[in-house]
Design a protein around this motif. Structure first.
Motif, PDB file in Angstrom:
ATOM      1  N   ARG A 122       0.755  -1.200   0.026  1.00 20.94           N
ATOM      2  CA  ARG A 122      -0.018   0.045  -0.088  1.00 20.94           C
ATOM      3  C   ARG A 122       0.840   1.372  -0.064  1.00 20.94           C
ATOM      4  NH1 ARG A 122      -4.963  -1.422   4.191  1.00 20.94           N
ATOM      5  NH2 ARG A 122      -5.743  -3.456   2.838  1.00 20.94           N
ATOM      6  N   ILE A 123       1.640   1.332  -1.018  1.00 22.99           N
ATOM      7  CA  ILE A 123       2.792   2.335  -1.112  1.00 22.99           C
ATOM      8  C   ILE A 123       2.031   3.530  -1.263  1.00 22.99           C
ATOM      9  CG2 ILE A 123       3.018   2.157  -3.571  1.00 22.99           C
ATOM     10  CD1 ILE A 123       5.965   3.123  -1.045  1.00 22.99           C
ATOM     11  N   ALA A 124       2.312   4.641  -0.711  1.00 13.21           N
ATOM     12  CA  ALA A 124       1.355   6.062  -0.689  1.00 13.21           C
ATOM     13  C   ALA A 124       1.640   6.908  -2.188  1.00 13.21           C
ATOM     14  CB  ALA A 124       1.809   7.048   0.411  1.00 13.21           C
ATOM     15  N   ALA A 125       2.904   6.709  -2.877  1.00 14.29           N
ATOM     16  CA  ALA A 125       3.077   7.322  -3.918  1.00 14.29           C
ATOM     17  C   ALA A 125       4.243   6.811  -4.712  1.00 14.29           C
ATOM     18  CB  ALA A 125       3.510   8.632  -3.979  1.00 14.29           C
ATOM     19  N   TYR A 126       4.466   6.944  -5.915  1.00  9.73           N
ATOM     20  CA  TYR A 126       5.487   6.405  -6.807  1.00  9.73           C
ATOM     21  C   TYR A 126       6.652   7.375  -6.839  1.00  9.73           C
ATOM     22  CZ  TYR A 126       3.058   1.729  -7.152  1.00  9.73           C
ATOM     23  OH  TYR A 126       2.576   0.477  -6.701  1.00  9.73           O
ATOM     24  N   LYS A 127       7.901   6.887  -6.786  1.00 13.26           N
ATOM     25  CA  LYS A 127       8.990   7.674  -6.940  1.00 13.26           C
ATOM     26  C   LYS A 127       9.459   6.864  -8.001  1.00 13.26           C
ATOM     27  CE  LYS A 127      12.290  10.212  -7.846  1.00 13.26           C
ATOM     28  NZ  LYS A 127      13.918   9.617  -7.635  1.00 13.26           N
ATOM     29  N   PHE A 160       5.910   0.580 -18.709  1.00 13.35           N
ATOM     30  CA  PHE A 160       6.204   0.618 -17.183  1.00 13.35           C
ATOM     31  C   PHE A 160       5.399   1.887 -16.578  1.00 13.35           C
ATOM     32  CE2 PHE A 160       8.890   2.008 -13.447  1.00 13.35           C
ATOM     33  CZ  PHE A 160       8.720   0.911 -12.857  1.00 13.35           C
ATOM     34  N   LEU A 161       5.400   2.809 -17.347  1.00 13.76           N
ATOM     35  CA  LEU A 161       4.817   4.069 -16.846  1.00 13.76           C
ATOM     36  C   LEU A 161       3.294   3.892 -16.830  1.00 13.76           C
ATOM     37  CD1 LEU A 161       7.164   6.853 -18.634  1.00 13.76           C
ATOM     38  CD2 LEU A 161       7.050   6.255 -16.059  1.00 13.76           C
ATOM     39  N   ARG A 162       2.759   3.411 -17.699  1.00 15.51           N
ATOM     40  CA  ARG A 162       1.415   3.151 -17.702  1.00 15.51           C
ATOM     41  C   ARG A 162       1.061   2.169 -16.950  1.00 15.51           C
ATOM     42  NH1 ARG A 162      -1.345   4.940 -22.296  1.00 15.51           N
ATOM     43  NH2 ARG A 162       0.165   5.651 -24.253  1.00 15.51           N
ATOM     44  N   TYR A 163       1.711   1.418 -16.543  1.00 19.35           N
ATOM     45  CA  TYR A 163       1.511   0.293 -15.312  1.00 19.35           C
ATOM     46  C   TYR A 163       1.167   0.920 -14.015  1.00 19.35           C
ATOM     47  CZ  TYR A 163       1.411  -4.139 -13.070  1.00 19.35           C
ATOM     48  OH  TYR A 163       1.080  -5.430 -12.423  1.00 19.35           O
ATOM     49  N   GLU A 192      -1.739   3.469 -14.020  1.00 21.67           N
ATOM     50  CA  GLU A 192      -3.049   2.475 -13.533  1.00 21.67           C
ATOM     51  C   GLU A 192      -3.265   2.444 -12.133  1.00 21.67           C
ATOM     52  OE1 GLU A 192      -2.460  -0.992 -16.123  1.00 21.67           O
ATOM     53  OE2 GLU A 192      -3.111   0.106 -18.059  1.00 21.67           O
ATOM     54  N   LYS A 193      -2.287   2.523 -11.353  1.00 19.60           N
ATOM     55  CA  LYS A 193      -2.557   2.344  -9.965  1.00 19.60           C
ATOM     56  C   LYS A 193      -3.024   3.612  -9.214  1.00 19.60           C
ATOM     57  CE  LYS A 193      -0.413  -1.381 -10.805  1.00 19.60           C
ATOM     58  NZ  LYS A 193      -1.283  -2.413 -11.120  1.00 19.60           N
TER      59      LYS A 193
END
Length: 343
Positions: free
Chosen positions: A120-125, A136-139, A142-143
């Motif tokens: 349950r990561i809060a954001a993606y770096k 990869f970016l699209r994947y 989609e989160k």
């Protein structure tokens, strides 16, 4: 410009600088070291500690390529030796929660994204190397979570394409000005790009700084960044390709303190502050007589001047309004002139 919200933190120009202490792979695959790094980041006052989620077989093919001049080891061997297991990452995230510091991690494969989703990561770096990895970016998009994007090794057109991709998904995004040279020379930092990003993309902008020390990070805060990301280590003499360019614990604490100080100093109004008025009274000057002056005598540069303090009725800035007028009465030397002394 819209603020970006991540797990209770608000990132934007009118909010405190969000400071990411980049652990990266400086733990060398040791959970014990990783845990100690959480303690250091928390003690220093960082808002977040960021790791890297590596599943080596999923992010690269077996290769003998080396990461430039920063290590004699192959990239494969470096990454493989610095992996944390899924259980270790889960424990680290839980430990961060207990310590009240935000856990972030950069994924390098879709499988790593899946692992972080379980946490349950809060954001993606997103690292600079993945800026053009469109599948990869699209994947990640989609989160439906906020993204912090580094921009090293990238052209402006490539950055625009990636920003537009995330905006198409309505993903909140923070852009980090980044130079992917380890360490980065000051002349290659390009702090002016920060303002360009702000104007072109209208999103919060930060810096991922790979230079030695904290100077450029503090300069970036003066340029208006909302996020500062900086590598840190327990000891620069530890093994690993990023240790030498990383901050040690005391330096990390100084970075946090410095960022907060510079941010507080960024006001854009100019007026006399109430706090300045007591100083004004003794630091400025009043119009005074510099010799005895007789009634009817003309005020001139020979008999009046300006001297501290500014407690007299006529401030120094009105000096030339008095020149040429006559004395209403006798005035003794070193008297602060008042309007009643003047005809």
């Amino acid at each position: 410009m819209k603020d970006v919200k991540i797990a209770g933190y608000v990132i934007g120009p009118s909010h405190p600088v969000f400071i990411i202490a980049e652990a990266g792979i400086n733990h060398n695959g040791s959970y014990t070291i990783a845990q100690k790094m959480v303690n250091v980041a928390k003690k220093a006052g960082a808002d977040s500690i960021k790791f890297q989620t590596h599943i080596t077989e999923k992010e690269m093919i077996k290769t003998n390529i080396r990461p430039g001049n920063i290590s004699r080891k192959t990239l494969w061997n470096i990454i493989k030796s610095c992996e944390l297991t899924e259980k270790e990452e889960e424990k680290i995230k839980r430990y961060c929660k207990d310590k009240k510091i935000l856990f972030l991690s950069t994924p390098f494969s879709k499988e790593a994204v899946d692992r972080l989703e379980k946490l349950r990561i809060a954001a993606y770096k997103i690292g600079s190397g993945e800026l053009t990895n469109i599948p990869f970016l699209r994947y990640i998009a989609e989160k439906n979570k906020p993204v912090i994007l580094s921009t090293g090794m990238s052209s402006m057109n490539e950055i625009k394409n990636t920003v537009n991709l995330f905006k198409g998904y309505k993903i909140p995004i923070v852009l980090l000005q980044t130079t992917s040279v380890y360490p980065t020379e000051y002349k290659d930092i390009n702090l002016e790009v920060i303002e360009n990003f702000q104007k072109i993309f209208d999103v919060p902008v930060g810096i991922s700084d790979h230079s030695i020390g904290i100077y450029t990070a503090l300069g970036a805060v003066a340029k208006g960044v909302c996020v500062v990301e900086k590598h840190f280590t327990l000891d620069k003499n530890m093994a690993g390709p990023d240790q030498k360019l990383s901050l040690e614990p005391k330096e990390l604490a100084e970075l946090v303190k410095g960022c907060q100080a510079v941010k507080m100093a960024l006001g854009n109004t100019k007026k006399i502050l109430n706090k300045e008025k007591p100083i004004l009274r003794f630091a400025r000057e009043s119009v005074v007589s510099i010799r005895n002056i007789k009634k009817g005598e003309i005020f001139s540069e020979k008999n009046i001047s300006t001297k501290r303090p500014a407690t007299g009725p006529i401030p120094a800035k009105e000096y030339y309004r008095i020149i040429g007028k006559r004395a209403r009465r006798d005035v003794l030397k070193d008297k602060q002139l008042s309007q009643s002394d003047i005809l």
